[in-house]
Design a protein around this motif. Structure first.
Motif, PDB file in Angstrom:
ATOM      1  N   VAL A 280      -9.081 -16.252 -26.538  1.00  0.00           N
ATOM      2  CA  VAL A 280      -7.727 -16.676 -26.201  1.00  0.00           C
ATOM      3  C   VAL A 280      -7.374 -16.346 -24.760  1.00  0.00           C
ATOM      4  CG1 VAL A 280      -5.270 -16.337 -26.738  1.00  0.00           C
ATOM      5  CG2 VAL A 280      -6.951 -16.445 -28.588  1.00  0.00           C
ATOM      6  N   PHE A 281      -7.825 -15.177 -24.289  1.00  0.00           N
ATOM      7  CA  PHE A 281      -7.372 -14.681 -22.987  1.00  0.00           C
ATOM      8  C   PHE A 281      -8.354 -14.934 -21.840  1.00  0.00           C
ATOM      9  CE2 PHE A 281      -4.917 -11.731 -25.838  1.00  0.00           C
ATOM     10  CZ  PHE A 281      -3.663 -12.232 -25.507  1.00  0.00           C
TER      11      PHE A 281
ATOM     12  N   THR B 233      -2.615 -15.561  -7.388  1.00  0.00           N
ATOM     13  CA  THR B 233      -1.402 -15.256  -8.155  1.00  0.00           C
ATOM     14  C   THR B 233      -1.147 -16.174  -9.354  1.00  0.00           C
ATOM     15  OG1 THR B 233      -0.152 -16.617  -6.590  1.00  0.00           O
ATOM     16  CG2 THR B 233      -0.259 -14.259  -6.137  1.00  0.00           C
ATOM     17  N   ALA B 234      -2.041 -17.114  -9.625  1.00  0.00           N
ATOM     18  CA  ALA B 234      -1.756 -18.140 -10.638  1.00  0.00           C
ATOM     19  C   ALA B 234      -1.686 -17.602 -12.063  1.00  0.00           C
ATOM     20  CB  ALA B 234      -2.793 -19.259 -10.556  1.00  0.00           C
ATOM     21  N   CYS B 235      -2.264 -16.438 -12.327  1.00  0.00           N
ATOM     22  CA  CYS B 235      -2.239 -15.875 -13.685  1.00  0.00           C
ATOM     23  C   CYS B 235      -1.200 -14.759 -13.836  1.00  0.00           C
ATOM     24  CB  CYS B 235      -3.617 -15.335 -14.062  1.00  0.00           C
ATOM     25  SG  CYS B 235      -4.891 -16.602 -14.187  1.00  0.00           S
TER      26      CYS B 235
ATOM     27  N   GLY C 276       2.980  -9.966 -28.110  1.00  0.00           N
ATOM     28  CA  GLY C 276       3.628  -9.434 -26.908  1.00  0.00           C
ATOM     29  C   GLY C 276       2.934  -9.778 -25.606  1.00  0.00           C
ATOM     30  N   LEU C 277       1.927 -10.676 -25.663  1.00  0.00           N
ATOM     31  CA  LEU C 277       1.153 -11.009 -24.468  1.00  0.00           C
ATOM     32  C   LEU C 277       1.183 -12.509 -24.214  1.00  0.00           C
ATOM     33  CD1 LEU C 277      -1.951  -8.746 -25.189  1.00  0.00           C
ATOM     34  CD2 LEU C 277      -0.156  -8.295 -23.516  1.00  0.00           C
ATOM     35  N   ALA C 278       1.420 -12.889 -22.984  1.00  0.00           N
ATOM     36  CA  ALA C 278       1.412 -14.317 -22.611  1.00  0.00           C
ATOM     37  C   ALA C 278       0.005 -14.746 -22.250  1.00  0.00           C
ATOM     38  CB  ALA C 278       2.346 -14.546 -21.429  1.00  0.00           C
ATOM     39  N   VAL C 279      -0.356 -15.962 -22.647  1.00  0.00           N
ATOM     40  CA  VAL C 279      -1.688 -16.488 -22.375  1.00  0.00           C
ATOM     41  C   VAL C 279      -1.684 -17.232 -21.042  1.00  0.00           C
ATOM     42  CG1 VAL C 279      -3.505 -18.035 -23.178  1.00  0.00           C
ATOM     43  CG2 VAL C 279      -2.191 -16.687 -24.826  1.00  0.00           C
TER      44      VAL C 279
ATOM     45  N   GLY D  20      -1.645  -5.216 -19.674  1.00  0.00           N
ATOM     46  CA  GLY D  20      -1.924  -6.248 -20.670  1.00  0.00           C
ATOM     47  C   GLY D  20      -3.189  -5.939 -21.446  1.00  0.00           C
ATOM     48  N   ALA D  21      -4.230  -5.506 -20.750  1.00  0.00           N
ATOM     49  CA  ALA D  21      -5.481  -5.138 -21.415  1.00  0.00           C
ATOM     50  C   ALA D  21      -5.262  -3.978 -22.372  1.00  0.00           C
ATOM     51  CB  ALA D  21      -6.532  -4.781 -20.369  1.00  0.00           C
TER      52      ALA D  21
END
Length: 319
Positions: free
Chosen positions: A244-245, A265-267, A316-319, A299-300
């Protein structure tokens, strides 16, 4: 079900981000030591031993001291260490679920998980599948460079960029650092990829807050067999299938570049890592792009916590 979480070092950059993310989750109860008692080892031991999960966002020595406060009969508290202290320690599981086919299960069952370093995360995501797949031999003379936002340097570096009314001219351009070639992420870079020698690593800090790109050049003439960029991209696509990530980008990445540029910076504000392969028959360039405060740090850590607590990995984490 409610889980008790204690963030030891919650005033640092990573601790603040973890606190910010977990504060939005109703199933998480964050245990907070009163400010006047946060350096009292007796009080700290009490909080560690009543928590289900303890995040260690501390310098290496302090992390080891906190782990030592675990009561001998404590069978429930689990640690996630964001410091460098335990990333190659045999009693700790390395916190990169995408590392190999069994790593996710190891993290799920672990009592002690070492959260990867940001630069190391990118290098390992690029090199580990290639070494495991026999494309890169273990004795390959690997090198890597990484450009990162200044937030990766912690509060002191953030202040040096954000507090001056006028930024010194020398700080407006990207700056190489760790030029002694002994960066603290090198041991995990070597161990977790299976390389015989540590890579030559040169990090670069830029005049932007967050985001990073880790790049690894490959010379096909030094590899164990004839390899093309398409072969490398296919290896990544197979290794990260279903993740997923971690997103493997198409070999012709023109559509996802910015006029031919690869911004760092795109992620940002996600837990996503993007894997790129560029090059031709004589030279190949690998790149991993992600948020140094996301997949590279907090995030990790939360991704691993989700696995350890048995909740959905993406919670709780955005992909």
């Amino acid at each position: 079900m409610t889980f008790k979480v204690f963030i030891d070092g919650r005033h640092g950059t990573t601790g603040l981000k973890i606190d910010e993310r977990l504060a939005l989750r109703p199933e998480i109860e964050i245990l907070t030591i009163p400010e006047t008692q946060r350096k009292d080892p007796v009080v700290k031991a009490e909080y560690i031993n009543k928590a289900d999960v303890v995040f260690l966002c501390l310098p290496d020595a302090a992390s080891k001291e906190s782990v030592a406060l675990l009561a001998p009969d404590n069978g429930h508290t689990r640690f996630l260490d964001a410091s460098t202290a335990h990333r190659t320690h045999p009693d700790w599981v390395y916190g990169l679920p995408e590392l190999n086919g069994g790593q996710r299960e190891r993290i799920k069952n672990a009592r002690k998980v070492a959260v990867p370093g940001c630069h190391a995360s990118g290098f390992i995501m690029l090199m580990a599948p290639l070494v495991a797949g026999g494309i890169v031999p273990p004795d390959y003379p690997a090198s890597t460079y990484s450009i990162t936002g200044y937030s990766g340097g912690g509060k002191e570096m953030i202040a040096s960029y954000e507090e001056p009314a006028s930024l010194p001219e020398a700080m407006k351009s990207p700056r190489f650092y760790a030029l002694g070639l002994t960066h603290k992420h090198l041991p995990e870079m070597q161990v977790q990829t299976g390389l015989a020698y540590p890579p030559l690593f040169t990090p670069i800090v830029g005049n932007f807050a967050q985001g990073m790109v880790v790049a690894v050049p490959l010379l096909p003439r030094l590899l164990s067999r004839k390899i093309t960029p398409a072969d490398v991209q296919a290896c990544f696509a197979e290794h990260y299938a279903g993740e997923v990530f971690v997103k493997v980008m198409p070999l012709d990445a023109a559509a996802v570049l910015d006029n031919g540029f690869l911004p760092a910076t795109a992620c940002n504000d996600t837990n996503r890592a993007e894997i790129f392969v560029f090059g031709h028959s004589e030279q190949i360039l690998l790149a991993a792009r992600f948020d140094n405060l996301g997949k590279g740090a907090s995030g990790a850590a939360i991704q691993c916590m989700n696995l350890m607590l048995g909740v959905a990995e993406t919670t709780g984490l955005a992909v």
